[in-house]
Scaffold this motif. Structure first.
Motif, PDB file in Angstrom:
ATOM      1  N   LEU A  98      -5.199   4.570  -0.409  1.00  0.00           N
ATOM      2  CA  LEU A  98      -4.161   3.486   0.286  1.00  0.00           C
ATOM      3  C   LEU A  98      -3.482   3.938   1.617  1.00  0.00           C
ATOM      4  O   LEU A  98      -3.262   3.126   2.452  1.00  0.00           O
ATOM      5  CB  LEU A  98      -2.989   3.153  -0.676  1.00  0.00           C
ATOM      6  CG  LEU A  98      -3.670   2.495  -2.155  1.00  0.00           C
ATOM      7  CD1 LEU A  98      -2.447   2.742  -2.928  1.00  0.00           C
ATOM      8  CD2 LEU A  98      -3.905   1.118  -1.858  1.00  0.00           C
ATOM      9  N   ILE A  99      -3.322   5.204   1.651  1.00  0.00           N
ATOM     10  CA  ILE A  99      -3.044   5.558   3.171  1.00  0.00           C
ATOM     11  C   ILE A  99      -4.000   5.518   4.089  1.00  0.00           C
ATOM     12  O   ILE A  99      -3.678   4.935   5.045  1.00  0.00           O
ATOM     13  CB  ILE A  99      -2.519   7.147   2.955  1.00  0.00           C
ATOM     14  CG1 ILE A  99      -1.459   7.342   1.713  1.00  0.00           C
ATOM     15  CG2 ILE A  99      -2.168   7.853   4.297  1.00  0.00           C
ATOM     16  CD1 ILE A  99      -1.186   9.252   1.693  1.00  0.00           C
ATOM     17  N   CYS A 119       1.251   6.453  -7.039  1.00  0.00           N
ATOM     18  CA  CYS A 119      -0.083   7.341  -7.214  1.00  0.00           C
ATOM     19  C   CYS A 119       0.281   8.851  -7.223  1.00  0.00           C
ATOM     20  O   CYS A 119      -0.208   9.595  -8.242  1.00  0.00           O
ATOM     21  CB  CYS A 119      -1.294   6.674  -6.471  1.00  0.00           C
ATOM     22  SG  CYS A 119      -1.880   5.446  -6.961  1.00  0.00           S
ATOM     23  N   MET A 173       0.817  -1.208   0.067  1.00  0.00           N
ATOM     24  CA  MET A 173       0.028  -0.074   0.070  1.00  0.00           C
ATOM     25  C   MET A 173       0.635   1.388   0.032  1.00  0.00           C
ATOM     26  O   MET A 173       0.525   2.034  -0.689  1.00  0.00           O
ATOM     27  CB  MET A 173      -0.747  -0.017   1.314  1.00  0.00           C
ATOM     28  CG  MET A 173      -1.869  -1.093   1.016  1.00  0.00           C
ATOM     29  SD  MET A 173      -2.785  -1.028   2.811  1.00  0.00           S
ATOM     30  CE  MET A 173      -4.273  -2.326   2.456  1.00  0.00           C
ATOM     31  N   MET A 226      -4.453   7.644  -4.148  1.00  0.00           N
ATOM     32  CA  MET A 226      -3.065   7.821  -3.052  1.00  0.00           C
ATOM     33  C   MET A 226      -3.841   7.633  -1.594  1.00  0.00           C
ATOM     34  O   MET A 226      -3.133   7.150  -0.629  1.00  0.00           O
ATOM     35  CB  MET A 226      -2.351   8.975  -3.539  1.00  0.00           C
ATOM     36  CG  MET A 226      -1.117   9.243  -2.301  1.00  0.00           C
ATOM     37  SD  MET A 226      -0.138  10.772  -2.850  1.00  0.00           S
ATOM     38  CE  MET A 226      -1.362  11.918  -2.192  1.00  0.00           C
ATOM     39  N   SER A 276       0.773   3.865  -3.071  1.00  0.00           N
ATOM     40  CA  SER A 276       0.509   5.235  -2.744  1.00  0.00           C
ATOM     41  C   SER A 276       1.492   6.324  -3.363  1.00  0.00           C
ATOM     42  O   SER A 276       1.207   7.205  -3.729  1.00  0.00           O
ATOM     43  CB  SER A 276       0.269   5.389  -1.525  1.00  0.00           C
ATOM     44  OG  SER A 276       1.336   5.330  -0.449  1.00  0.00           O
ATOM     45  N   VAL A 297      -6.619   0.450  -7.737  1.00  0.00           N
ATOM     46  CA  VAL A 297      -5.361   1.451  -7.913  1.00  0.00           C
ATOM     47  C   VAL A 297      -4.367   1.058  -8.816  1.00  0.00           C
ATOM     48  O   VAL A 297      -4.170   1.693  -9.838  1.00  0.00           O
ATOM     49  CB  VAL A 297      -4.613   1.446  -6.385  1.00  0.00           C
ATOM     50  CG1 VAL A 297      -3.181   2.430  -6.748  1.00  0.00           C
ATOM     51  CG2 VAL A 297      -5.318   2.203  -5.234  1.00  0.00           C
TER      52      VAL A 297
END
Length: 392
Positions: free
Chosen positions: A51-52, A19, A12, A48, A16, A210
Motif C-alpha cells: 500500500l505504501i 497492517c 491506503m 503494508m 497500511s 489487503v
C-alpha cells in the motif's frame, strides 16, 4: 470536497497503518503455529509495504522531475512484486493448514505448481522492467499498460483459481470460519481483478487483497482460540478419566482388602461392606457433602484392617476370650492405624481405624476418648459397627 484520488490515497495510508499494527500483534502472539505465524507476518508486512508503494506510485504520477521518475518506477515494481509475494506467503499458509488438517496426506500438486507460477511471474516482472512488456511510462511520467499487461493479471488469477480448488476440496477438513476466510481470500481478489480491467486508475485489487489479509488474521486467531479450547477440553476429559481410573483402582483395592480381612473371621463375612454402607447413610442423614461421605465410606470399609495382625485362633475362638486374648483384640485399632497411616493423602482411613471402638461415655479403647473428643468419622463408624453386630 475530497476527490477520488485523495480518498484512495488516504485509504491506503489508513490500511497500511492497520497492517503494520496487525503485524506487531502477529509477531507477539503465541497461539499460532510457527510456520503459520511466519506466513501471516509476511503477508501483513507485504501488504503494508504494498500500500505504501502504491500510494507513492499515485502521488508521483505525472511528476516529471528526476525524483518523480525514480519513485514511480521503483514503487510500481514493488506493487507487482509484493502482490506476488503475498500470494507466495498465502500459499505457504495453505500448505501449513493442509498438513495440519489433512493428517499426513501429501500436499496437492497444485500448490507446488503455484510456486512455479510465482517464480515465473517474478521473472517476467524483472524482464518487463527492461522491455516494457507489462507497463511503460509516457513522456509525462504516467503509467501506461504494456502489450503483455494481460499476463501480469493472468498469473495471479490462475494462482487464485488453483488455490480456490484446494480450499474447496478441504471443506470437510477445515473449521467453517477458517474455510470461509480462505474462500473470501481467493474469491474477492478474483472479482476485484475483473473490475480492475474496467476501472483503470483504481487500486481495487490491492485494497481488496489487503482487506482479505486482515480478515484472514482475525479468523486465524479465532481458529487458534478454538484449537486451544479443544485442547483444554481434551485435557480436562483426560484428567477426569485418569481420576476415575485411579478411583476405580482405589475402590477395588479397598474392597479386596476388606474382603480379605472379613475372610479371617468366619462369623463376620461381609461385615466391612455392610458397615461402610450403613456409615455412608448416616453421613448423608447428617448432612455431609459428597466428598465427606466418600471419606466415611472408605474409612468404614477399612475400619477392621488391624485384624490382619491378630492371630486367627483368637478371632475365630468360639468360647469366651480370656483377658489376655481380649487385650490382643483391643490392639487391632492401633495396628489398623499403623497400616493405614502410610496412605498419607487419606488420613481419615487411619482415624476411622484407630477410634471406631471409642465410646461416647469414655469407656472405649484404645485411648478412652469420650464425647466430642472422638472424631466425627469414628463416631459414625462406631454406630454402624454396633448396628451390624446386633443385626447380623
Amino acid at each position: 470536497m475530497i476527490d477520488l484520488k485523495t480518498f484512495q490515497m488516504n485509504m491506503m495510508l489508513l490500511l497500511s497503518g492497520i497492517c503494520g499494527t496487525i503485524a506487531f500483534f502477529v509477531a507477539i502472539t503465541k497461539t499460532i503455529s510457527k510456520r503459520r505465524k511466519s506466513a501471516l507476518l509476511s503477508m501483513e508486512l507485504s501488504a503494508m509495504f504494498l500500500l505504501i508503494a502504491d500510494r507513492f506510485a499515485y502521488a508521483y504520477r505525472g511528476n516529471t522531475e528526476k525524483i518523480g521518475f525514480l519513485i514511480t518506477r521503483v514503487s510500481n515494481f514493488f506493487v507487482y512484486f509484493l502482490t506476488l509475494l503475498i500470494l507466495w506467503t498465502f500459499n505457504n499458509y495453505l500448505k501449513d493448514l493442509y498438513e495440519e488438517y489433512e493428517h499426513g496426506k501429501p500436499l496437492p500438486k497444485r500448490l507446488k505448481v503455484i510456486d512455479g507460477l510465482l517464480i515465473f511471474g517474478e521473472a517476467m516482472l524483472v524482464v518487463s522492467q527492461f522491455t516494457g512488456f507489462y507497463y511503460t511510462f509516457d513522456e509525462n511520467n504516467c503509467y501506461q499498460r504494456g502489450g503483455g499487461f494481460i499476463l501480469c493479471y493472468a498469473i495471479p488469477v490462475l494462482i487464485y483459481i488453483l488455490q480456490l480448488t484446494v480450499i474447496v476440496r478441504s471443506f470437510k477438513s477445515l473449521h467453517r470460519n477458517m474455510w470461509y476466510a480462505l474462500l473470501l481470500f481467493s474469491v474477492m481478489p478474483l472479482i476485484a481483478s475483473v473490475l480492475q480491467l474496467f476501472f483503470y486508475g483504481l487500486s481495487l485489487i490491492n485494497i481488496t487483497l489487503v482487506g482479505m489479509i486482515m480478515l484472514l488474521y482475525i479468523f486465524s486467531l479465532l481458529d487458534a482460540n478454538k484449537a486451544i479450547e479443544r485442547a483444554k477440553n481434551l485435557e480436562i476429559t483426560l484428567l477426569r478419566d485418569e481420576q476415575e481410573y485411579f478411583r476405580t483402582i482405589f475402590v477395588q483395592t479397598a474392597e479386596a482388602l476388606a474382603s480379605a480381612i472379613d475372610a479371617k473371621d468366619k462369623y463376620t463375612h461381609g461385615h466391612s461392606r455392610r458397615v461402610a454402607e450403613y456409615s455412608v447413610k448416616i453421613a448423608r442423614l447428617a448432612g455431609l457433602d459428597s466428598k465427606a461421605c466418600d471419606d466415611v465410606y472408605f474409612a468404614a470399609l477399612l475400619h477392621d484392617t488391624g485384624k490382619i495382625g491378630i492371630p486367627d485362633t483368637i478371632i475365630n475362638k468360639e468360647r469366651r476370650l480370656t483377658d489376655e486374648e481380649f487385650a490382643e483384640i483391643k490392639k487391632h485399632p492401633i495396628i489398623g492405624k499403623q497400616i493405614l497411616s502410610s496412605i498419607s493423602r487419606s488420613p481419615f482411613l487411619g482415624i476411622g481405624a484407630n477410634y471406631h471402638h471409642e465410646r461416647y461415655d469414655g469407656k472405649g479403647y484404645p485411648e478412652g476418648l469420650k464425647g466430642e473428643e472422638i472424631p466425627d468419622i469414628a463416631r459414625i463408624i462406631a454406630v454402624a459397627d454396633a448396628y451390624d453386630a446386633m443385626t447380623s
